[in-house]
Design a protein around this motif. Structure first.
Motif, PDB file in Angstrom:
ATOM      1  N   SER A  23      33.199  10.204  11.748  1.00 10.13           N
ATOM      2  CA  SER A  23      33.594   8.813  11.518  1.00 10.13           C
ATOM      3  C   SER A  23      33.769   8.101  12.853  1.00 10.13           C
ATOM      4  CB  SER A  23      34.908   8.762  10.742  1.00 10.13           C
ATOM      5  OG  SER A  23      34.775   9.399   9.499  1.00 10.13           O
ATOM      6  N   GLN A  24      33.205   6.902  12.974  1.00  7.73           N
ATOM      7  CA  GLN A  24      33.296   6.195  14.246  1.00  7.73           C
ATOM      8  C   GLN A  24      33.110   4.693  14.048  1.00  7.73           C
ATOM      9  OE1 GLN A  24      29.716   7.007  16.786  1.00  7.73           O
ATOM     10  NE2 GLN A  24      29.185   8.424  15.138  1.00  7.73           N
ATOM     11  N   ILE A  25      33.488   3.940  15.071  1.00  8.50           N
ATOM     12  CA  ILE A  25      33.251   2.493  15.042  1.00  8.50           C
ATOM     13  C   ILE A  25      32.130   2.124  16.018  1.00  8.50           C
ATOM     14  CG2 ILE A  25      35.556   1.906  14.220  1.00  8.50           C
ATOM     15  CD1 ILE A  25      36.319   1.212  17.119  1.00  8.50           C
ATOM     16  N   PHE A  26      31.411   3.149  16.471  1.00  7.67           N
ATOM     17  CA  PHE A  26      30.213   3.003  17.297  1.00  7.67           C
ATOM     18  C   PHE A  26      30.478   2.261  18.598  1.00  7.67           C
ATOM     19  CE2 PHE A  26      28.937   3.552  12.894  1.00  7.67           C
ATOM     20  CZ  PHE A  26      28.113   4.664  13.007  1.00  7.67           C
ATOM     21  N   LEU A  27      31.516   2.743  19.296  1.00 11.59           N
ATOM     22  CA  LEU A  27      31.799   2.236  20.635  1.00 11.59           C
ATOM     23  C   LEU A  27      30.700   2.687  21.593  1.00 11.59           C
ATOM     24  CD1 LEU A  27      35.611   3.053  20.749  1.00 11.59           C
ATOM     25  CD2 LEU A  27      34.623   0.756  20.748  1.00 11.59           C
ATOM     26  N   GLU A  28      30.353   1.821  22.514  1.00  9.56           N
ATOM     27  CA  GLU A  28      29.365   2.161  23.531  1.00  9.56           C
ATOM     28  C   GLU A  28      30.078   2.484  24.843  1.00  9.56           C
ATOM     29  OE1 GLU A  28      26.566  -1.003  23.825  1.00  9.56           O
ATOM     30  OE2 GLU A  28      25.828  -0.751  21.760  1.00  9.56           O
ATOM     31  N   PRO A  29      29.494   3.352  25.689  1.00 15.25           N
ATOM     32  CA  PRO A  29      30.111   3.641  26.980  1.00 15.25           C
ATOM     33  C   PRO A  29      30.351   2.364  27.771  1.00 15.25           C
ATOM     34  CG  PRO A  29      28.318   5.171  26.552  1.00 15.25           C
ATOM     35  CD  PRO A  29      28.256   4.134  25.472  1.00 15.25           C
ATOM     36  N   GLY A  30      31.555   2.204  28.269  1.00 11.96           N
ATOM     37  CA  GLY A  30      31.903   1.016  29.029  1.00 11.96           C
ATOM     38  C   GLY A  30      32.417  -0.140  28.185  1.00 11.96           C
ATOM     39  N   GLU A  31      32.261  -0.057  26.869  1.00  5.35           N
ATOM     40  CA  GLU A  31      32.735  -1.143  25.996  1.00  5.35           C
ATOM     41  C   GLU A  31      34.255  -1.200  26.006  1.00  5.35           C
ATOM     42  OE1 GLU A  31      32.245  -2.823  21.400  1.00  5.35           O
ATOM     43  OE2 GLU A  31      31.386  -0.876  21.961  1.00  5.35           O
ATOM     44  N   GLU A  32      34.794  -2.410  25.976  1.00  5.17           N
ATOM     45  CA  GLU A  32      36.241  -2.592  25.966  1.00  5.17           C
ATOM     46  C   GLU A  32      36.688  -3.239  24.662  1.00  5.17           C
ATOM     47  OE1 GLU A  32      37.280  -4.873  29.422  1.00  5.17           O
ATOM     48  OE2 GLU A  32      37.342  -3.080  30.706  1.00  5.17           O
ATOM     49  N   MET A  33      37.777  -2.715  24.131  1.00  4.07           N
ATOM     50  CA  MET A  33      38.455  -3.313  22.987  1.00  4.07           C
ATOM     51  C   MET A  33      39.951  -3.289  23.261  1.00  4.07           C
ATOM     52  SD  MET A  33      36.719  -2.173  19.398  1.00  4.07           S
ATOM     53  CE  MET A  33      35.036  -2.645  18.974  1.00  4.07           C
ATOM     54  N   THR A  34      40.675  -4.215  22.653  1.00  3.36           N
ATOM     55  CA  THR A  34      42.128  -4.217  22.819  1.00  3.36           C
ATOM     56  C   THR A  34      42.746  -3.058  22.045  1.00  3.36           C
ATOM     57  OG1 THR A  34      42.499  -5.639  20.897  1.00  3.36           O
ATOM     58  CG2 THR A  34      42.162  -6.729  23.047  1.00  3.36           C
ATOM     59  N   THR A  35      43.981  -2.743  22.392  1.00  2.00           N
ATOM     60  CA  THR A  35      44.720  -1.722  21.637  1.00  2.00           C
ATOM     61  C   THR A  35      44.738  -2.079  20.156  1.00  2.00           C
ATOM     62  OG1 THR A  35      46.143  -1.281  23.544  1.00  2.00           O
ATOM     63  CG2 THR A  35      46.950  -0.562  21.398  1.00  2.00           C
ATOM     64  N   ASP A  36      44.976  -3.348  19.856  1.00  2.00           N
ATOM     65  CA  ASP A  36      44.991  -3.816  18.472  1.00  2.00           C
ATOM     66  C   ASP A  36      43.686  -3.464  17.761  1.00  2.00           C
ATOM     67  OD1 ASP A  36      46.016  -5.932  16.289  1.00  2.00           O
ATOM     68  OD2 ASP A  36      43.934  -6.417  16.771  1.00  2.00           O
ATOM     69  N   GLU A  37      42.554  -3.730  18.410  1.00  7.42           N
ATOM     70  CA  GLU A  37      41.257  -3.447  17.792  1.00  7.42           C
ATOM     71  C   GLU A  37      41.023  -1.944  17.653  1.00  7.42           C
ATOM     72  OE1 GLU A  37      38.532  -7.192  19.252  1.00  7.42           O
ATOM     73  OE2 GLU A  37      39.170  -5.733  20.765  1.00  7.42           O
ATOM     74  N   MET A  38      41.411  -1.190  18.681  1.00  4.86           N
ATOM     75  CA  MET A  38      41.244   0.263  18.617  1.00  4.86           C
ATOM     76  C   MET A  38      42.064   0.867  17.482  1.00  4.86           C
ATOM     77  SD  MET A  38      39.186   1.562  21.001  1.00  4.86           S
ATOM     78  CE  MET A  38      38.508   1.267  22.640  1.00  4.86           C
ATOM     79  N   VAL A  39      43.302   0.407  17.321  1.00  7.53           N
ATOM     80  CA  VAL A  39      44.150   0.952  16.257  1.00  7.53           C
ATOM     81  C   VAL A  39      43.596   0.587  14.882  1.00  7.53           C
ATOM     82  CG1 VAL A  39      46.458   0.911  15.228  1.00  7.53           C
ATOM     83  CG2 VAL A  39      46.204   1.094  17.699  1.00  7.53           C
ATOM     84  N   ARG A  40      43.030  -0.631  14.759  1.00 10.49           N
ATOM     85  CA  ARG A  40      42.371  -0.973  13.494  1.00 10.49           C
ATOM     86  C   ARG A  40      41.209  -0.024  13.220  1.00 10.49           C
ATOM     87  NH1 ARG A  40      40.432  -6.762  13.617  1.00 10.49           N
ATOM     88  NH2 ARG A  40      41.191  -7.030  15.742  1.00 10.49           N
ATOM     89  N   GLY A  41      40.472   0.303  14.275  1.00  4.63           N
ATOM     90  CA  GLY A  41      39.356   1.234  14.123  1.00  4.63           C
ATOM     91  C   GLY A  41      39.793   2.632  13.724  1.00  4.63           C
ATOM     92  N   ILE A  42      40.968   3.043  14.199  1.00  3.51           N
ATOM     93  CA  ILE A  42      41.498   4.364  13.856  1.00  3.51           C
ATOM     94  C   ILE A  42      42.110   4.361  12.459  1.00  3.51           C
ATOM     95  CG2 ILE A  42      43.250   6.105  14.443  1.00  3.51           C
ATOM     96  CD1 ILE A  42      42.981   5.074  17.395  1.00  3.51           C
ATOM     97  N   ALA A  43      42.982   3.379  12.200  1.00  2.00           N
ATOM     98  CA  ALA A  43      43.765   3.373  10.966  1.00  2.00           C
ATOM     99  C   ALA A  43      42.927   3.064   9.733  1.00  2.00           C
ATOM    100  CB  ALA A  43      44.899   2.352  11.087  1.00  2.00           C
TER     101      ALA A  43
END
Length: 388
Positions: free
Chosen positions: A99-119
């Motif tokens: 399971s993934q949100i298809f982050l690319e190397p070097g891509e930046e997301m906020t903590t808020d966005e990362m937690v949404r991707g995890i949760a």
């Protein structure tokens, strides 16, 4: 051994009879049949309401991310991380399968966005990116995970990664997972994420990504607002769910159900049992000041001792709380520096000699070490008062 200053503060809430909590098994109720193990607890008290093979070590799959989210929430609570901080994705994080949100190397997301991707989407790539930000490397984060396991007093859990991807000696139990979830739910903001059924990342771009919650009960069972599903071929279908109705929040865990339908049905049965049979009586909110703490050599001589979590009593639906004694113990000789959240004592609720709830008290604010000049002026002030 810690020394305490003990204060029996008051007798609080006098109502009618207080009864002994009887679990589902004791009352002859069978709630789980096809899952390998299960656990049902009330969040504030930790009271076990149902258990099946609760201490059997099994692969937790993506329920592992409950611990990952707990360490993220702790870092935010301590001020070591902010919701709007941009987190950079490493090559390693971007390489995660499953399971993934298809982050690319070097891509930046906020903590808020990362937690949404995890949760919501159970993103393995987002989990590793956050692990690297918090601890410096995935391996160091795993050490933090296992340190937290020990801190919580759990003996049947060991993590090898922050994702739940299959790994040797990566295991937990229904009981341990319920306690980790209990700890995570101290941070009420987490359910704003785990309770969302759908959301979007990369909005207003040509890579807009639709998130759909892997926990379908968020949509189909009233009151469910988390926490985390899990599936691998080895683990089968797993879920740690939480739901709140009125003042009562419960946590239900299933390991190793044969199908998603079985998993959801058995979780629903446990939730139904809890809400129809029991009632929570709230006593304190989290971060509620209940005592003062003297800090030796601190820039602040006195700070608040606050509750570390919501504190409640649990009874059968037909019963209410009776003659509960509140006992506060403050650690002796608390010396600066003290940081917000540091343990400073305990609060215990008793019915006679029986302890019905015990919880940690923590510092409500920082008290750094006082400068030598401040200590000198403080000493001179005391000297002047003595000689007046």
């Amino acid at each position: 051994m810690k020394k305490f200053f003990v204060a029996i503060v008051s007798i609080i809430f006098t109502f009618s009879a207080f009864g002994t909590i009887v679990s589902a098994e004791e009352s002859g109720v069978q709630l789980v049949d096809t899952a390998k193990s299960a656990m049902l607890i009330e969040r504030d008290t930790g009271q076990v309401l149902f258990e099946k093979n609760g201490n059997e070590k099994l692969p937790p799959a993506s329920m592992t991310k409950i611990m990952t989210m707990l360490l993220i929430m702790e870092a935010i609570d301590k001020g070591e991380l902010t919701w709007d901080e941009k987190i950079r994705t490493s090559e390693h994080a971007a390489s995660m399968g499953g399971s993934q949100i298809f982050l690319e190397p070097g891509e930046e997301m906020t903590t808020d966005e990362m937690v949404r991707g995890i949760a919501i989407a159970s993103g393995n790539d987002a989990s590793v990116a956050m692990a690297e930000r918090i601890a410096g490397s995935e391996e160091a984060f795993v050490q933090l995970m296992n340190d937290k396991v020990k801190e919580l007093g759990l003996k049947d859990t060991k993590f090898q990664n922050p994702t739940g991807l299959p790994a040797k000696e990566h295991y937990s139990t229904a009981y341990d997972m319920a306690i980790i979830a209990k700890e995570l739910l101290k941070y009420e903001d987490i359910t704003k994420y785990t309770g969302k059924y759908e959301d979007y990342l990369r909005e207003n771009t040509d890579k807009k990504f639709w998130l759909v919650n892997t926990n379908r009960l968020v949509k189909f069972y009233p009151g469910v607002d988390g926490l985390k599903t899990g599936f691998t071929q080895e683990a089968k279908y797993c879920l740690t769910a939480t739901a709140k109705k009125d003042d009562m929040r419960v946590i239900a865990v299933v390991f190793g159900a044969p199908t998603p339908k079985d998993r959801n049905a058995q979780i629903s049965k446990m939730l139904d049992f809890a809400f129809t049979q029991y009632k929570t009586h709230p006593m304190f909110d989290r971060n509620e000041a209940v005592a003062k703490v003297k800090v030796s050599k601190g820039s602040k001589k006195e700070i608040d001792a606050v509750t570390s979590e919501p504190i409640s009593m649990l009874t059968k639906k037909s019963e209410t709380v009776d003659d509960v004694i509140q006992e506060i113990k403050i650690n002796e000789k608390i010396q600066a520096p003290v940081k917000k959240g540091d343990p400073v004592g305990t609060i215990t609720l008793k019915k006679g000699d029986e302890i019905v709830s015990e919880s940690e008290l923590v510092a409500g604010e920082d008290s750094p070490a006082a400068s030598w000049w401040k200590l000198f002026k403080r000493t001179m002030g005391q000297f002047t008062k003595v000689n007046d």
